[in-house]
Design a protein around this motif. Structure first.
Motif, PDB file in Angstrom:
ATOM      1  N   SER A 133       0.844  -1.189   0.000  1.00 11.91           N
ATOM      2  CA  SER A 133       0.000   0.000   0.000  1.00 11.91           C
ATOM      3  C   SER A 133       0.882   1.243   0.000  1.00 11.91           C
ATOM      4  N   LYS A 134       0.354   2.295  -0.528  1.00 13.03           N
ATOM      5  CA  LYS A 134       1.075   3.561  -0.603  1.00 13.03           C
ATOM      6  C   LYS A 134       1.083   4.228   0.772  1.00 13.03           C
TER       7      LYS A 134
ATOM      8  N   HIS B   9       1.534   7.918   2.809  1.00 11.18           N
ATOM      9  CA  HIS B   9       1.454   9.369   2.667  1.00 11.18           C
ATOM     10  C   HIS B   9       2.677  10.008   3.317  1.00 11.18           C
TER      11      HIS B   9
ATOM     12  N   TYR C 183       2.934  13.626  -0.889  1.00 10.81           N
ATOM     13  CA  TYR C 183       2.903  12.631  -1.953  1.00 10.81           C
ATOM     14  C   TYR C 183       2.640  11.256  -1.360  1.00 10.81           C
ATOM     15  N   LEU C 184       2.262  10.342  -2.230  1.00 10.10           N
ATOM     16  CA  LEU C 184       2.092   8.934  -1.871  1.00 10.10           C
ATOM     17  C   LEU C 184       3.200   8.151  -2.550  1.00 10.10           C
ATOM     18  N   CYS C 185       3.782   7.199  -1.812  1.00  6.98           N
ATOM     19  CA  CYS C 185       4.813   6.374  -2.435  1.00  6.98           C
ATOM     20  C   CYS C 185       4.801   4.976  -1.832  1.00  6.98           C
ATOM     21  N   ASP C 186       5.378   4.055  -2.560  1.00  7.34           N
ATOM     22  CA  ASP C 186       5.549   2.698  -2.072  1.00  7.34           C
ATOM     23  C   ASP C 186       6.639   2.696  -1.003  1.00  7.34           C
TER      24      ASP C 186
ATOM     25  N   GLU D 284      10.191   2.554  -2.467  1.00  7.14           N
ATOM     26  CA  GLU D 284      10.516   3.508  -3.526  1.00  7.14           C
ATOM     27  C   GLU D 284      11.574   4.498  -3.030  1.00  7.14           C
TER      28      GLU D 284
ATOM     29  N   VAL E 224      10.813   9.116  -6.328  1.00  5.65           N
ATOM     30  CA  VAL E 224       9.721  10.017  -5.942  1.00  5.65           C
ATOM     31  C   VAL E 224       9.936  11.385  -6.576  1.00  5.65           C
TER      32      VAL E 224
ATOM     33  N   ARG F  98       7.158  11.129  -9.340  1.00  2.00           N
ATOM     34  CA  ARG F  98       5.932  11.606  -8.695  1.00  2.00           C
ATOM     35  C   ARG F  98       5.854  13.126  -8.643  1.00  2.00           C
TER      36      ARG F  98
END
Length: 160
Positions: free
Chosen positions: A3-4, A6, A18-21, A24, A29, A33
């Motif tokens: 899940s990503k 925040h 931003y949202l990231c794995d 990542e 990013v 992103r």
């Protein structure tokens, strides 16, 4: 599939979310992103310096930092060196001294050089060479880069 997460950070003086794995990198990013494409992936192992950014004022390779680690942190990229569209003295001196060619290493070197000059506005040539040792350049060679940084340092001292 993970899940990503925040993340809220300050990037080049601006509050950014931003949202990231979880796995990542900060480099991914920034580039994928946030569309801050100045930092480049040269090696992915922290050996070349092409992805250099500052994290809370500390020079780091963004390929070695996870994007989630930026939570609450302050990041500066090459895009933040001259936010008002005027060239920073380092950028101008790189042009004046022809201290760049292909441009892969240049953003990381500029970030590293700016970091040095913020800590030491009057570095010796040896100090500049030592500070930039983590940045590899295969096109230009280092003498033009060192001369550009030394010249920018002198100009910045005179202006202050």
């Amino acid at each position: 599939m993970s899940s990503k997460i925040h993340v809220s950070a300050t990037i080049n003086g601006d509050a950014v979310d931003y949202l990231c794995d979880p796995r990542e990198t900060l480099l991914d990013v920034l580039r994928d992103r946030l569309n801050l494409t100045g930092a480049k992936e040269g090696c992915g192992t922290g050996d070349c310096g092409a992805c250099s950014v500052t994290l809370n004022g500390r020079l780091v390779c963004s390929c070695l930092v996870l994007g989630v680690e930026a939570e609450g942190q302050e990041i500066a990229t090459v895009e933040g060196i001259a936010p008002d569209e005027t060239l920073h003295p380092l950028q101008q001196k790189f042009i004046d001294h022809a201290a760049l060619q292909c441009g892969i290493c240049t953003p990381g070197i500029l970030v590293a050089a700016k970091s040095l000059l913020e800590k030491n506005p009057d570095p010796s040539e040896t100090e500049v060479r030592y500070w930039l040792a983590g940045n590899l350049c295969r096109c230009t060679g280092y003498d033009k880069i060192i001369r550009a940084v030394m010249d920018a340092a002198a100009e910045m001292r005179e202006a202050s």
